[in-house]
Design an enzyme around this catalytic site. Structure first.
Site, PDB file in Angstrom:
ATOM      1  N   HIS A  80     -11.213   2.769  -6.454  1.00 54.66           N
ATOM      2  CA  HIS A  80     -10.304   2.924  -5.310  1.00 54.66           C
ATOM      3  C   HIS A  80     -11.044   3.517  -4.111  1.00 54.66           C
ATOM      4  CE1 HIS A  80      -6.283   3.962  -3.482  1.00 54.66           C
ATOM      5  NE2 HIS A  80      -7.065   4.810  -2.839  1.00 54.66           N
ATOM      6  N   GLU A  81     -11.794   4.592  -4.355  1.00 52.86           N
ATOM      7  CA  GLU A  81     -12.525   5.226  -3.252  1.00 52.86           C
ATOM      8  C   GLU A  81     -13.671   4.365  -2.746  1.00 52.86           C
ATOM      9  OE1 GLU A  81     -11.846   7.742  -1.412  1.00 52.86           O
ATOM     10  OE2 GLU A  81     -10.016   8.168  -2.525  1.00 52.86           O
ATOM     11  N   HIS A  94     -12.633   1.713  -0.344  1.00 56.48           N
ATOM     12  CA  HIS A  94     -12.512   2.167   1.046  1.00 56.48           C
ATOM     13  C   HIS A  94     -13.864   2.072   1.752  1.00 56.48           C
ATOM     14  CE1 HIS A  94      -8.436   3.451   0.632  1.00 56.48           C
ATOM     15  NE2 HIS A  94      -8.671   4.505  -0.132  1.00 56.48           N
TER      16      HIS A  94
END
Length: 221
Positions: free
Chosen positions: A25-26, A29
């Site tokens: 998820h990170e 980004h």
């Protein structure tokens, strides 16, 4: 099924899906920011899938472990979520900062949806393998589907610093953005209180259940 497992068994089937859900998820980004012109995460070595670079002691370890243990002791299915250290993004490097920050924010939940589908395939492979290792893969795969849906949907809640707040910032009048983003300093506390007292259950519960059912049907579980 998970509510019938011991604490150790629950941790065994949830740990890997949760770690991937949080880390990817990170990193998503960071990948989105890089594609849109910001190399901050790349220069700081944060585009790596090495979890050591992303672990937040409380959000990645203590909180998820506490949720698993609490649910197991209560004999309930675990509601597990967590977070990693945020990947840094320098919005000044983006061509269209407000739009691009929204796209960077969407990359995280989008990655969770993709991972939910992949974990669904793991569960399907487990069913094909049969008893033994197959049972373990089924439990891990189904855990991965739920964990990723919870994390992806939870991040769309419009409370700073969650991803949903970046989407709101993209459409708010410029004069209101700074005031809205100032809530970031206490946003995590508000989120935890909302979760503890069940205020988000009527929204997250049906959404997770509906998407999980859709993924099961799409994959043929």
């Amino acid at each position: 099924m998970l509510d019938q497992l011991s604490v150790v068994q629950t941790i065994a089937v949830v740990a890997l899906p949760l770690l991937f859900a949080i880390v990817v998820h990170e990193v998503a980004h960071g990948w989105a920011a890089l594609a849109l012109g910001d190399r901050t995460a790349e220069m700081l070595g944060r585009l790596s899938l090495n979890p050591v670079r992303h672990i937040d002691p409380f959000g990645t370890v203590i909180l998820p472990l506490g949720l698993v243990i609490t649910a197991s002791l209560a004999g309930a299915p675990p509601f597990v979520f967590g977070w990693a250290k945020p990947v840094p993004v320098t919005w000044e490097n983006l061509a269209r900062p407000r739009r691009d920050m929204a796209l960077v924010a969407l990359a995280g939940p989008s990655s969770n949806l993709i991972m939910a589908l992949l974990w669904g395939l793991v569960a399907k492979a487990g069913y094909a393998l049969g008893p033994g290792i197959g049972d373990f893969l089924v439990l891990m795969g189904m855990s991965g589907v739920v964990v990723n849906l919870v994390i992806g949907l939870l991040n769309l809640v419009p409370i700073p610093p969650l991803d949903g707040s970046r989407l709101v910032s993209a459409v708010l009048p410029a004069s209101a953005v700074a005031t809205y983003n100032r809530a970031e300093s206490w946003g995590v506390v508000v989120l935890l209180l909302l979760l503890i007292f069940g205020f988000l259950d009527p929204i997250l519960g049906p959404a997770v259940t509906g998407l999980r059912h859709g993924i099961h049907q799409f994959i043929g579980l």
